[in-house]
Design a protein around this motif. Structure first.
Motif, PDB file in Angstrom:
ATOM      1  N   LEU A  25      71.136  81.681 105.274  1.00  0.00           N
ATOM      2  CA  LEU A  25      72.479  81.618 104.679  1.00  0.00           C
ATOM      3  C   LEU A  25      73.336  80.620 105.464  1.00  0.00           C
ATOM      4  CD1 LEU A  25      74.329  83.207 102.542  1.00  0.00           C
ATOM      5  CD2 LEU A  25      75.289  84.256 104.565  1.00  0.00           C
ATOM      6  N   LYS A  57      73.203  77.089 104.476  1.00  0.00           N
ATOM      7  CA  LYS A  57      73.855  76.638 103.232  1.00  0.00           C
ATOM      8  C   LYS A  57      75.325  76.344 103.509  1.00  0.00           C
ATOM      9  CE  LYS A  57      71.091  79.715 100.400  1.00  0.00           C
ATOM     10  NZ  LYS A  57      71.149  80.983  99.673  1.00  0.00           N
ATOM     11  N   ASN A 105      78.952  83.415  99.282  1.00  0.00           N
ATOM     12  CA  ASN A 105      77.609  83.574  99.863  1.00  0.00           C
ATOM     13  C   ASN A 105      77.527  84.817 100.750  1.00  0.00           C
ATOM     14  OD1 ASN A 105      76.550  81.375  98.608  1.00  0.00           O
ATOM     15  ND2 ASN A 105      76.777  79.972 100.350  1.00  0.00           N
TER      16      ASN A 105
END
Ligand code: SF4
Length: 315
Positions: A172, A175, A181
């Protein structure tokens, strides 16, 4: 998922680098866990420049801040080891480790209960290996274990669950940062977090709910701390049964009273310690699949690590 990077005491991989020229190969770590893990080996004694074979060493003095001393000739290796270890942990930052597996009982690598000798030559098992201490202080949130403790199936399950969770969190972080998210990550980890810590489950739910009020930096920082803190707390049959009952609630409409009764019995038998967790999980997963339950389908709790590791097969 690409392999998880873990630091490891080199002798556990079977390399002949111990003080006596031997190794401490651990087949579970190399052959089983090794299928999912890329190891970054670290041998403090050899990497700080000591030969193979070498004189054995031990810790002595105050267990909180002991000295590292050779056993026969009493040479003090403390400064040498500390100087090297402080540089090595900085180098290890670049590796993106998701955890470390230490060699137990070693004055350099042991993570707990290492013998420390007092002035009368009597040992107390209260020490931490010199490198292990510096590593854990430098990376306070990283999951760590030693190979001895990993023979305990509950500790093994907990450690492996944490390294897989940290790997997903790291993905994560790779990103673009966004509140969405973090919310998505939290949504699929809710049941897993609840199975470890209802208290963190509440707090993290509130954190995510007010995500818009926080800076991205603060949201990511606090979420990561609570994620690792929560998963460090052990699951129990009671906590798992609570999660399973919660999941059962999603099938109120679909299950017949007989099916509900059967599921309740399976959860009760698990809670009482008669059957392993994999049994109720398999039954719930069957219903998730059969009724295509969208929320439960994405819960990491039902599939937090590869089935092949058989981590939920013990009672
Ligand atoms: S216990 Fe640590 S210092 Fe000793 S051989 Fe293994 S990795 Fe090296």
């Amino acid at each position: 998922m690409e392999k998880i990077k873990l630091g490891i005491s080199t002798c556990l991989l079977g390399e002949n680098i111990r003080y006596d020229g031997g190794h401490k190969l651990d087949r579970f770590l190399t052959d089983t866990l090794g299928q999912y893990v890329e190891y970054v080996p670290v041998c403090p004694e050899v990497e700080c420049g000591l030969p193979i074979p070498r004189e054995s060493m031990h810790l002595e003095g105050n267990p909180e801040s002991p000295r590292l001393v050779t056993s026969r000739t009493k040479q003090d290796m403390t400064e040498r080891m500390v100087g090297w270890a402080k540089k090595r942990v900085v180098e290890l930052e670049k590796e993106g480790l998701c955890g470390f597996i230490f060699k137990s009982d070693s004055p350099s690598s042991g993570m707990e209960r290492v013998r420390v000798f007092n002035e009368k030559g009597m040992p107390v098992k209260k020490g931490v290996g010199m490198f292990a201490r510096i590593f854990m202080e430098h990376f306070p949130l990283l999951p760590v274990e030693d190979e001895g403790r990993l023979h305990d199936l509950k500790l093994r399950e907990n450690f492996i669950e944490r390294i897989f969770a940290l790997k997903r969190w790291r993905e994560l972080l790779g990103k673009k940062e966004s509140r969405g998210n973090v919310v998505d990550f939290h949504t699929i980890h809710k049941s897993l977090i609840l199975s470890h810590s209802p208290k963190h489950y509440q707090a993290m739910g509130k954190l995510v709910a007010r995500a818009k009020e926080l800076s991205l930096r603060e949201l990511y920082r606090q979420y990561q701390i609570w994620l690792m803190e929560s998963l460090q707390l052990k699951t129990t049959p009671k906590k798992n049964a609570n999660v399973l009952m919660h999941m059962m609630g999603y099938f109120k409409e679909q299950l017949s009273s007989d099916e509900k009764q059967e599921l309740l019995e399976v959860i009760d038998h698990y809670r009482a310690g008669y059957i392993p967790l994999v049994v109720p999980i398999t039954l719930i997963s069957h219903y998730v699949r059969k009724y295509n339950q969208p929320y439960l389908k994405q819960q990491v709790y039902l599939n937090p690590h590869p089935l092949e590791l058989q981590l939920r097969n013990h009672v």
